[in-house]
Write a protein that holds these residues in place. Sequence first.
Motif, PDB file in Angstrom:
ATOM      1  N   SER A  77      14.811  80.070  42.839  1.00  0.00           N
ATOM      2  CA  SER A  77      15.044  78.682  42.478  1.00  0.00           C
ATOM      3  C   SER A  77      14.448  78.426  41.098  1.00  0.00           C
ATOM      4  O   SER A  77      13.248  78.609  40.900  1.00  0.00           O
ATOM      5  CB  SER A  77      14.407  77.753  43.518  1.00  0.00           C
ATOM      6  N   LEU A  78      15.302  78.056  40.163  1.00  0.00           N
ATOM      7  CA  LEU A  78      14.850  77.724  38.811  1.00  0.00           C
ATOM      8  C   LEU A  78      14.834  76.206  38.662  1.00  0.00           C
ATOM      9  O   LEU A  78      15.769  75.527  39.100  1.00  0.00           O
ATOM     10  CB  LEU A  78      15.791  78.314  37.760  1.00  0.00           C
TER      11      LEU A  78
ATOM     12  N   GLY B 199      24.309  79.698  40.554  1.00  0.00           N
ATOM     13  CA  GLY B 199      24.934  78.487  40.044  1.00  0.00           C
ATOM     14  C   GLY B 199      23.906  77.441  39.686  1.00  0.00           C
ATOM     15  O   GLY B 199      22.745  77.515  40.100  1.00  0.00           O
ATOM     16  N   ARG B 200      24.363  76.482  38.906  1.00  0.00           N
ATOM     17  CA  ARG B 200      23.517  75.372  38.483  1.00  0.00           C
ATOM     18  C   ARG B 200      23.383  74.377  39.622  1.00  0.00           C
ATOM     19  O   ARG B 200      24.328  74.146  40.374  1.00  0.00           O
ATOM     20  CB  ARG B 200      24.148  74.695  37.268  1.00  0.00           C
ATOM     21  N   ARG B 201      22.202  73.826  39.756  1.00  0.00           N
ATOM     22  CA  ARG B 201      21.965  72.800  40.771  1.00  0.00           C
ATOM     23  C   ARG B 201      22.645  71.500  40.356  1.00  0.00           C
ATOM     24  O   ARG B 201      22.903  71.260  39.184  1.00  0.00           O
ATOM     25  CB  ARG B 201      20.465  72.582  40.955  1.00  0.00           C
TER      26      ARG B 201
ATOM     27  N   GLY C 135      18.237  72.582  37.346  1.00  0.00           N
ATOM     28  CA  GLY C 135      17.865  73.989  37.449  1.00  0.00           C
ATOM     29  C   GLY C 135      19.011  74.786  38.018  1.00  0.00           C
ATOM     30  O   GLY C 135      20.175  74.389  37.905  1.00  0.00           O
ATOM     31  N   GLY C 136      18.684  75.903  38.651  1.00  0.00           N
ATOM     32  CA  GLY C 136      19.710  76.760  39.221  1.00  0.00           C
ATOM     33  C   GLY C 136      19.196  77.500  40.437  1.00  0.00           C
ATOM     34  O   GLY C 136      17.994  77.513  40.711  1.00  0.00           O
ATOM     35  N   ILE C 137      20.122  78.131  41.160  1.00  0.00           N
ATOM     36  CA  ILE C 137      19.816  78.918  42.360  1.00  0.00           C
ATOM     37  C   ILE C 137      20.498  80.271  42.222  1.00  0.00           C
ATOM     38  O   ILE C 137      21.652  80.351  41.793  1.00  0.00           O
ATOM     39  CB  ILE C 137      20.322  78.222  43.644  1.00  0.00           C
ATOM     40  N   ILE C 138      19.771  81.328  42.593  1.00  0.00           N
ATOM     41  CA  ILE C 138      20.319  82.688  42.586  1.00  0.00           C
ATOM     42  C   ILE C 138      20.008  83.314  43.935  1.00  0.00           C
ATOM     43  O   ILE C 138      18.868  83.229  44.409  1.00  0.00           O
ATOM     44  CB  ILE C 138      19.684  83.542  41.468  1.00  0.00           C
ATOM     45  N   LEU C 139      20.986  83.946  44.545  1.00  0.00           N
ATOM     46  CA  LEU C 139      20.782  84.750  45.747  1.00  0.00           C
ATOM     47  C   LEU C 139      20.729  86.198  45.297  1.00  0.00           C
ATOM     48  O   LEU C 139      21.612  86.661  44.570  1.00  0.00           O
ATOM     49  CB  LEU C 139      21.919  84.538  46.745  1.00  0.00           C
TER      50      LEU C 139
END
Length: 96
Positions: free
Chosen positions: A5-6, A39-41, A46-50
């Motif tokens: 989580s960014l 993707g961007r939140r 911010g953004g989320i990466i799996l």
Amino acid sequence: MFIISLRYIASLDEVDRVRPAHFEWLDRQYEAGVFLLSGRRTPPVGGIILARAESREALEAIVAQDPYVKNSVAEVEIIEFEPNKFSEDARALAGR
């Protein structure tokens, strides 16, 4: 498996300035098989990466190279989890 989580800690103008380098970094991680989706939140905070990685330490080393992190425009939280329930569509993501 990990959720990255960014959260932006700089203005969107500053984030946008670093975005091309961040996208190049993302592409390298997809090519290496580490990142599965991102993707961007919404809203754009911010953004989320799996991700999948050999270890948390290995992923932390990768994340430390993110231009957003290196340029202090985002801070990161890494959440480790073991998926044990998933849809058929997500089975491949879970490596099952």
